[in-house]
Design a protein around this motif. Structure first.
Motif, mmCIF file in Angstrom:
data_model
loop_
_atom_site.group_PDB
_atom_site.id
_atom_site.type_symbol
_atom_site.label_atom_id
_atom_site.label_comp_id
_atom_site.label_asym_id
_atom_site.label_seq_id
_atom_site.Cartn_x
_atom_site.Cartn_y
_atom_site.Cartn_z
ATOM 1 N N GLY A 156 0.840 -1.197 0.000
ATOM 2 C CA GLY A 156 0.000 0.000 0.000
ATOM 3 C C GLY A 156 0.866 1.235 0.000
ATOM 4 O O GLY A 156 2.024 1.195 0.431
ATOM 5 N N PRO A 157 0.334 2.344 -0.497
ATOM 6 C CA PRO A 157 1.124 3.579 -0.580
ATOM 7 C C PRO A 157 1.446 4.135 0.805
ATOM 8 O O PRO A 157 0.832 3.731 1.797
ATOM 9 N N HIS A 163 7.384 -2.205 -0.079
ATOM 10 C CA HIS A 163 7.019 -1.398 -1.236
ATOM 11 C C HIS A 163 7.181 -2.205 -2.521
ATOM 12 O O HIS A 163 6.493 -1.996 -3.496
ATOM 13 N N ARG A 203 6.615 -4.853 -4.871
ATOM 14 C CA ARG A 203 5.526 -5.826 -5.099
ATOM 15 C C ARG A 203 6.066 -7.187 -5.505
ATOM 16 O O ARG A 203 5.535 -8.218 -5.150
ATOM 17 N N VAL A 252 -3.423 -5.536 0.838
ATOM 18 C CA VAL A 252 -3.165 -4.195 0.307
ATOM 19 C C VAL A 252 -4.028 -3.204 1.081
ATOM 20 O O VAL A 252 -5.217 -3.448 1.305
ATOM 21 N N ARG A 259 -5.245 0.971 1.707
ATOM 22 C CA ARG A 259 -5.327 2.335 1.172
ATOM 23 C C ARG A 259 -6.220 3.146 2.073
ATOM 24 O O ARG A 259 -7.283 2.695 2.470
ATOM 25 N N ASP A 298 -0.197 -3.192 -9.135
ATOM 26 C CA ASP A 298 0.133 -1.839 -9.598
ATOM 27 C C ASP A 298 -1.101 -0.959 -9.673
ATOM 28 O O ASP A 298 -1.038 0.236 -9.394
ATOM 29 N N TRP A 358 -3.629 -0.756 -7.775
ATOM 30 C CA TRP A 358 -3.936 -0.129 -6.486
ATOM 31 C C TRP A 358 -3.052 1.078 -6.256
ATOM 32 O O TRP A 358 -3.499 2.108 -5.768
ATOM 33 N N TYR A 359 -1.768 0.924 -6.606
ATOM 34 C CA TYR A 359 -0.839 2.015 -6.359
ATOM 35 C C TYR A 359 -1.153 3.218 -7.214
ATOM 36 O O TYR A 359 -1.074 4.349 -6.776
ATOM 37 N N GLN A 360 -1.496 2.965 -8.497
ATOM 38 C CA GLN A 360 -1.730 4.098 -9.393
ATOM 39 C C GLN A 360 -2.898 4.943 -8.913
ATOM 40 O O GLN A 360 -2.843 6.161 -8.915
ATOM 41 N N ASP A 364 -1.535 6.982 -6.160
ATOM 42 C CA ASP A 364 -0.636 8.060 -6.589
ATOM 43 C C ASP A 364 -1.432 9.234 -7.115
ATOM 44 O O ASP A 364 -1.114 10.385 -6.847
#
Lengths: 514, 243, 286
Positions: B40-41, B182, B184, B196, B198, B217, B219-221, B224
């Motif tokens: 997760g970010p 971080h 993945r 994950v 958020r 990816d 989820w991350y985008q 971001d």
């Protein structure tokens, strides 16, 4: 678990200047009110003959017996060094248990009794001996170290604790995490306290230990100002040169020398009257004999005749002295900084601060009394100059430590503008915090007012010892200790309110520069 | 018992600081023997979650906080030794500060070889690089010798090859592990289960075999995008997640 | 916690509480010139060593209270006390005895001195003009600097000093008292007559600035007091040997340390008036 709370910080920072100002206005307001109640009067005097002799003595010091002087210097250092060497580990131990209320109260109460009074107490138990001198310094110092070390530990990162086994005993936990983390701060604070210990050690001479104060008090009291001047200069030199002769590697050698230098105790063999002292001497006769109404009379008398008036005078003078100390700091600190006085011109300023913080208050008070007659005025001036000199020195060091660091900019203003816009705002919170720390010291030092005919608590304690009335002394000391505990907790609250806890790391790293 | 016992359990757990919600009704069970990666970010609440888990079982857990929790003035040896403090009496522990105890010296000597720090054993850790410091922190966690490892980005500053080896070693030495990461790829390669997070919520909790790097990816985008729109992109990890 | 306790005990035990071999120890605070005490009274110790046949040591102290404490704790067995401190010490150590006093101490007196700007003139009796002035005693435990002047002030005015004067201070020392009154810091003060005469002779006093305005009646002051148990420690008849040695001290340089012209016999009863006075003004409890 959460290391920061940004929103909280935002709320607090929005108004911190206002809170600071509020605290200051409150303190100044109280001081102005105190002026009405305090015993401040100006008398016409004709001091010039005496002041002339004092001035001549200081300019033309003379001492005929170098051996005696050396011995006194040696023993001053010996008492200070040994007392610090013992009180640091003790303070460290106590600081590990500082979360317990009992330990906090114990430390606050041992701190609250002036070294001189500790000296007088231990003299009842150990006679006029090295033990008395050592205990008189190390007992209050242990309380101070415990408090300050505990505060330093509080400021360390909590993260290492999370990686430890959860049920480790405090000693192991502190020795492997807090102590090494806080080490630089601990070392520089100890250095600073060593200077304080030298002062205490010298002053213990006033009650008979063979340190510099012994000869200094005699010479000063009897108007032998050339001798007094020589001793004062010797003491100033000793303090000013600390950084040249205190070297970590030499400390073991010094400690051995110190033990060897401690004065022999003549003719003391029976272990004192310890038991009698604590079971009888310090209690009023009526209470010992179970005469309750008599005891009540006694306490009533003490309360109305000594405790209450003493308390009032002490608080009034302390409050005025506190605010005046603040004024002195603001006036004096720029004189000793690199950024405002200049690299070379700061030395006279630094010298002035050295003189102010190293001259016993009693002497300052005497000189001021010659100038304006006996009242609270010379007392307040002496306390303010002494403590102001001390704090201004710390503040100037903090400024110098920052000079040329990444915080300074080429377009920073100079001179008065720099003072008003850069230095003072930056130093102010720390300065205020130091002032709060000194509050309790000022309270304790009000004991010097006896020569001024001002009946503070310290005056009555001194009288009780002089009159061999330990029951009174004990009651008055207990009251003083209680007052100190209260002031201590109040000043802690004010510090929190104003969020002026100085980063000790910063304070200490500047001390290291000294 | 056919199924191993439950080690950590959270049901509908929320946590807030003022108006700021760090964890938002988290429900979670972790069993003994599981190897869980936490993705997760920044600011998603991973650290807070790990600390919550730690508080449930402090007696069995070796925790490696993000900062590493190293003590600057102590040497690599002493920093690792701290992990084993509970196995030493008070007086030997005191003595060890002056002269390292022989048994621990041998054990830690062997450990630093695994960590690749054998030539740094007597250096104080404030002189080490970020990666070296992180390896010392791993050493301390290993020296705790606990069945459970909770790591907050334990290998983030270590070069990829060594990171993989050390992570493998950490997982082999602990029966159960919950590790925030971080990277993945590392998560997919070494863990059975991936969670994950958020904005303080668990948005995905699945066996690693069912996930791919592409779907992670995604989820991350999303995250971001939301963070770049946020004007307060403070370094503080809590500042991000105010939605 | 037990570890902490052990550490504390260890540290306290290690403190040096060195006991010396049994020697006879005395202390003395002269009323004037307290400098170089060790050197000056070292000679007296040498003299007593010779006369008594035991090792005699001198320890310097700073105040009457310290001298009394040392006497009570048996750190010193013989002390040169002021009138009041002697009474206090003998009350605390039953069996102790006044052995000898200075020749001058049979008829000691105090001066009330005033800054000349007050306009106070020398007189045979205390003047009402004193009321409301600022006033300083010497040390709090001094007979000549506090006890007797305070007694006569109370007797004459029928009030405590705090009620008579605008302000009452304790300078801590006779020389200080003179300096403070001379500088006008205090307007009036009480001082030991011997110190006044000595400083006058040495030219430290400017008669145009400070002058004696009243002299107290005479009273007994300084005396040698010995503990009652010295015979048990140093052999029968030791006390009498000490008394004889003191009375036979004739060498001027020894006597100059006190400073007294000679010593004459004294007894506890000689100090009855002092004790009564101390009681009367509340310095001693019953």
């Amino acid at each position: 678990m959460i290391s920061s709370d940004p929103l909280g910080a935002v709320y607090a920072s929005r108004s911190s200047a206002r809170v600071l100002n509020g605290v200051c206005v409150l303190l100044v307001g109280l001081a102005v009110l105190a002026i009405w109640g305090a015993d401040l009067a100006l008398y016409p005097v004709d001091p010039w003959q005496e002041l002339d002799r004092i001035g001549q003595g200081l300019l033309l010091p003379r001492w005929d017996e170098p051996v005696v002087l050396l011995q006194a210097v040696g023993q001053t250092v010996a008492f200070a060094l040994l007392a610090v060497a013992i009180s640091v580990p003790l303070g460290l131990l106590l600081s590990m248990f500082f979360h317990r209320r009992m330990v906090r109260v114990l430390c606050a109460s041992v701190r609250s009794v002036h070294e001189l009074f500790w000296g007088l107490i231990f003299m009842q138990l150990y006679g006029l001996s090295a033990t008395t001198g050592l205990l008189a310094i190390l007992v209050p110092f242990t309380g101070v170290f415990a408090k300050v070390f505990a505060e330093m530990f509080e400021q360390q990162s909590r993260d290492p604790l999370l990686t430890l086994a959860p049920r480790l005993n405090s000693l192991k936990r502190h020795l492997y995490t807090d102590v090494p983390q806080a080490w630089p701060a601990l070392v520089s604070y100890t250095r600073y306290r060593f200077e304080c210990a030298l002062r205490s050690s010298a002053i213990l001479g006033f009650i008979g230990l063979p340190t510099l104060g012994f000869h200094l008090e005699t010479a000063f009291k009897q108007g032998q100002y050339a001798e007094a001047g020589a001793l004062l200069w010797a003491f100033l030199l000793l303090i000013a040169s600390i950084r040249f002769w205190v070297r970590p590697r030499l400390i073991p050698v010094y400690l051995l020398l110190a033990v060897w230098l401690l004065p022999e105790t003549a003719g003391f063999s029976n272990g004192g009257y310890f038991w009698q002292f604590i079971s009888q001497d310090i209690w009023p006769v009526a209470l010992r004999e179970g005469d309750l109404s008599g005891a009540l009379d006694w306490y009533g008398y003490m309360l109305s005749e000594q405790v209450w008036p003493g308390l009032v005078q002490t608080l009034l003078l302390t409050q005025i002295a506190l605010v005046l100390t603040g004024v002195i700091i603001l006036l004096a600190y720029p004189l000793a900084t690199q950024s405002m006085a200049g690299t070379f011109m700061r030395w006279p300023g630094r010298f002035l601060l050295l003189v102010l913080r190293s001259t016993p208050e009693m002497m300052l008070a005497f000189v001021f009394m010659l100038l304006c007659g006996p009242s609270g005025l010379p007392a307040v001036m002496a306390l303010a100059l002494h403590n102001g000199g001390l704090i201004a020195f710390l503040v100037a060091n903090a400024s110098d430590a920052e000079y040329g660091s990444r915080l300074s900019r080429p377009d920073d203003p100079k001179g008065l503008l720099r003072y008003a816009y850069i230095e003072t705002p930056r130093r102010f919170p720390a300065m205020l915090a130091f002032l709060f720390y000194r509050w309790e010291v000022i309270l304790r030092e009000s004991a010097i007012m006896g020569i001024l005919g001002i009946a503070t608590l310290g005056f009555y304690i001194d009288s009780a010892f002089e009159e061999i009335r330990y029951d009174r002394a004990f009651l008055l000391i207990a009251v003083t200790a209680l007052l100190n505990v209260l002031v201590d907790s109040l000043s802690r609250r004010l510090r929190r309110l104003a969020q002026t806890e100085p980063s000790r790391q910063q304070e200490m790293s500047c001390l290291k520069m000294e | 018992m056919s199924r191993p016992s439950v080690l950590f359990q959270l049901s509908d757990q929320s946590l807030a600081y003022g108006d700021h919600r760090v964890l938002d009704s988290i429900s979670l069970k972790i069993h003994r023997g599981e190897k869980v990666a936490l993705l997760g970010p920044s600011g998603a609440g991973k650290t807070t979650l790990l600390h919550l888990l730690y508080r449930q079982q402090p007696e069995q857990v070796a925790l490696q906080p993000q900062s590493g929790g190293l003590v600057d003035l102590l040497s690599v040896y002493q920093n690792i030794f701290i992990g084993g403090l509970d196995r030493v009496g008070t007086l030997p522990a005191l003595w060890n500060l002056l002269r390292p105890l022989a048994g621990h010296r041998r054990a830690i000597g062997a450990l630093v070889q695994t960590l690749g720090l054998e030539d740094k054993l007597w250096q104080s850790v404030d002189r080490l690089s970020g990666g070296q410091r992180q390896r010392v922190a791993i050493g301390r966690a290993l020296y705790r010798q606990q069945p459970v490892f909770l790591g907050d980005e334990p290998v983030s500053s270590i070069d990829p090859l060594q990171a993989e080896l050390l992570l493998e070693h950490l997982l082999a030495q602990h029966e159960t592990a919950v590790v925030s990461l971080h990277n993945r790829q590392l998560a997919l390669n070494h863990f059975q289960r991936i969670i994950v997070m958020r904005d303080g919520r668990i948005c995905c909790d699945a066996p690693a075999s069912e996930l791919s790097e592409q779907c992670l990816d995604a989820w991350y985008q999303q995250a971001d995008a939301s963070s770049s729109a946020d004007p307060v992109s403070a370094p503080d990890e809590w500042a991000l997640a105010q939605s | 916690m037990s570890f902490v306790r052990r550490m504390m005990a260890l540290v306290l035990l290690a403190l040096p509480a060195w006991a010396q071999a049994e020697s006879f120890v005395f202390t003395a605070i002269p009323d004037a010139d307290e400098s170089r005490l060790q050197q000056r009274f070292g000679k007296v110790a040498d003299y007593l060593t010779e006369q008594l046949g035991v090792e005699v040591k001198y320890i310097p102290v700073k105040s009457y209270a310290a001298a009394i404490t040392a006497f009570r704790n048996n750190q010193v067995q013989l002390a040169w006390f002021g009138g009041l401190s002697g009474v206090q010490a003998r009350r605390l150590v039953p069996g102790s005895e006044a052995l000898a006093q200075g020749y001058e101490d049979q008829f000691f007196k105090s001066y009330i001195i005033a800054n000349t700007r007050t306009g106070l003139a020398p007189s045979d009796s205390l003047s009402d003009a004193l009321k409301g002035k600022t006033f300083t005693f010497g040390s709090k435990g001094s007979t000549s600097g506090r006890l007797m002047p305070e007694f006569y002030l109370r007797e004459h005015f029928g009030a405590a000093p705090e009620a008579i004067f605008g302000r009452v201070g304790f300078s801590g020392d006779h020389s200080r008292t003179i300096a403070q009154v001379q500088a006008g810091a205090y307007e009036v003060g009480a001082v030991n007559y011997a110190v006044w005469e000595k400083e006058l002779e040495e030219g430290k006093i400017d008669p145009s600035k400070v002058t004696v305005i009243w002299t107290t009646p005479t009273y007994p002051d300084y005396q040698w007091t010995v503990r009652g148990d010295v015979d048990a420690h140093f052999g029968a008849g030791f006390k009498e040997k000490v008394r004889a040695a003191l009375l036979e001290m004739k060498a001027p340089d020894l006597l100059a340390s006190f400073p007294r012209q000679s010593f004459v016999p004294a007894s506890n009863d000689d100090y009855g008036p002092i004790e009564a006075t101390a009681r009367a003004i509340g310095l001693l409890d019953d």
